[in-house]
Design a protein around this motif. Structure first.
Motif, PDB file in Angstrom:
ATOM      1  N   PHE A 234       1.001  -1.231   0.016  1.00 48.75           N
ATOM      2  CA  PHE A 234       0.067  -0.007   0.045  1.00 48.75           C
ATOM      3  C   PHE A 234       0.925   1.221   0.111  1.00 48.75           C
ATOM      4  N   LEU A 235       1.763   1.196   0.831  1.00 46.36           N
ATOM      5  CA  LEU A 235       2.745   2.413   0.957  1.00 46.36           C
ATOM      6  C   LEU A 235       3.286   2.805  -0.342  1.00 46.36           C
ATOM      7  N   PRO A 286      -5.464  17.850  -2.823  1.00 46.60           N
ATOM      8  CA  PRO A 286      -6.574  17.147  -2.320  1.00 46.60           C
ATOM      9  C   PRO A 286      -6.762  15.784  -3.259  1.00 46.60           C
ATOM     10  N   LYS A 287      -6.272  15.548  -4.388  1.00 44.40           N
ATOM     11  CA  LYS A 287      -6.348  14.477  -5.261  1.00 44.40           C
ATOM     12  C   LYS A 287      -5.878  13.228  -4.412  1.00 44.40           C
ATOM     13  N   LYS A 294      -8.301   4.223  -2.533  1.00 43.35           N
ATOM     14  CA  LYS A 294      -8.408   3.412  -3.582  1.00 43.35           C
ATOM     15  C   LYS A 294      -7.299   2.364  -3.467  1.00 43.35           C
ATOM     16  N   ALA A 295      -6.154   2.658  -3.144  1.00 42.65           N
ATOM     17  CA  ALA A 295      -5.122   1.825  -2.945  1.00 42.65           C
ATOM     18  C   ALA A 295      -5.433   0.834  -1.662  1.00 42.65           C
ATOM     19  N   TRP A 296      -5.928   1.446  -0.654  1.00 44.06           N
ATOM     20  CA  TRP A 296      -6.266   0.971   0.536  1.00 44.06           C
ATOM     21  C   TRP A 296      -7.238  -0.198   0.457  1.00 44.06           C
ATOM     22  N   LYS A 297      -8.260   0.360  -0.309  1.00 47.96           N
ATOM     23  CA  LYS A 297      -9.470  -0.731  -0.696  1.00 47.96           C
ATOM     24  C   LYS A 297      -9.247  -1.896  -1.442  1.00 47.96           C
ATOM     25  N   GLU A 298      -8.037  -1.711  -2.378  1.00 43.27           N
ATOM     26  CA  GLU A 298      -7.690  -2.801  -3.308  1.00 43.27           C
ATOM     27  C   GLU A 298      -6.704  -3.549  -2.514  1.00 43.27           C
ATOM     28  N   ILE A 299      -5.830  -3.095  -1.657  1.00 43.35           N
ATOM     29  CA  ILE A 299      -4.566  -3.634  -1.406  1.00 43.35           C
ATOM     30  C   ILE A 299      -4.866  -4.400   0.154  1.00 43.35           C
ATOM     31  N   LYS A 305     -10.862   5.038   8.283  1.00 45.07           N
ATOM     32  CA  LYS A 305     -11.181   6.575   8.217  1.00 45.07           C
ATOM     33  C   LYS A 305     -10.269   7.369   7.834  1.00 45.07           C
ATOM     34  N   LEU A 306     -10.426   8.255   6.658  1.00 46.56           N
ATOM     35  CA  LEU A 306      -9.659   9.183   6.443  1.00 46.56           C
ATOM     36  C   LEU A 306     -10.101  10.806   6.993  1.00 46.56           C
TER      37      LEU A 306
END
Length: 308
Positions: A234-235, A286-287, A294-299, A305-306
């Protein structure tokens, strides 16, 4: 008695906190105050520095040299100026431009006259990444031009030829400042007996830190235990969009202090916390929120929470 005041600068990941921890160990028998400046809401470095006997103030969510926080900085220095301290160290954010430090100290002097003996600005330099940073970031140039001592850190990670190139580049920006080469922020502390202001080069000028160019920071919180290999993946996915990532994370290998600089991901064992928290300093505004989500949900695929 006047307090000896030092300001620490240096781009993200140069080793300011490690250097400061070494100083605090060296001055363990002295009365010391620290002002810690973080861009993110979560004070990762502040938790590492805070210890018994240290008078500590934290100023977050921007640069202490920007109009958005300049008054907070003046007030923090004025308050410490009233305390029974021998040394005060200011660790500025990695994106901080200290060009207006003298103007700030003049404001402090009107509130608490003769409280400080300003000993100088010490700039930490990342020997590995400095040459690229100097060409890409105006902040790096400003930090170096307005320092009185430059510490070329991480010398153990590069060849002698690289050190020579870094020193040559330092001299093109600041031909006067004292230069020391070190690893892990470990230096001879004889400089504490010197007046580094003798190495002054640049005159006071307006800082480039403004409300308009203040970088976006996002924090991520989760209660889940994260597999370390997924965290690492993820990182690596999000780091191209970030100047810096740091925080604390509960992994299947225990609690880890996470520190990401350029392409280097560093883990250190840490104490447990209520939950995992990571701070992201965005290169893309902000992008970065969409990139992280996206990366957190996929990996990682765990609840989180953000927060701004």
């Amino acid at each position: 008695m006047k307090k000896n005041l030092y300001v620490l600068t240096g781009f993200l990941g140069a080793g300011k906190t490690t250097f400061l921890l070494n100083i605090l160990d060296n001055l363990a028998d002295k009365k010391v105050g620290v002002i810690q400046n973080e861009f993110g809401k979560i004070s990762v470095d502040g938790e590492l520095i805070n210890r018994n006997g240290i008078e500590m103030t934290e100023i977050s969510r921007g640069s202490i040299f920007c109009s958005c926080l300049k008054l907070n900085f003046v007030e923090a220095l004025a308050e410490m100026g009233k305390m029974d301290l021998e040394y005060v160290f200011v660790e500025s954010s990695g994106l901080a431009d200290p060009s207006n430090i003298e103007e700030i100290l003049e404001a402090v002097d009107t509130m608490v006259a003769d409280a400080y003996d300003f000993k100088g600005v010490i700039c930490l330099i990342d020997a590995v990444n400095f040459l690229d940073q100097l060409s890409d970031e105006e902040t790096v140039n400003r930090q170096l031009a307005h320092c009185h001592m430059a510490l070329i850190n991480k010398a153990d990670l590069v060849e002698e030829e690289q050190i020579s190139k870094v020193m040559e580049s330092v001299r093109t920006v600041n031909p006067i400042c004292k230069i020391e080469v070190c690893s892990m922020g470990e230096v001879d502390f004889d400089f504490l007996d010197e007046n580094l202001m003798e190495y002054k080069w640049a005159e006071n000028e307006e800082s480039t830190n403004t409300v308009d160019n203040k970088p976006k920071t996002i924090s991520l919180e989760t209660d889940a235990v994260i597999p370390k290999d997924r965290l690492d993946e993820f990182l690596k996915e999000v780091l191209p969009s970030c100047y810096r990532i740091k925080g604390f994370c509960n992994t299947d290998d225990g609690w880890q202090q996470v520190d990401v600089v350029e392409k280097l991901i560093d883990y250190k064992q840490s104490g447990s916390r209520d939950n995992s928290e990571l701070v992201f300093l965005s290169k893309i505004g902000p992008k970065v929120i969409r990139v992280i989500d996206k990366a957190w949900k996929e990996i990682v695929k765990e609840p989180m929470k953000l927060k701004n």
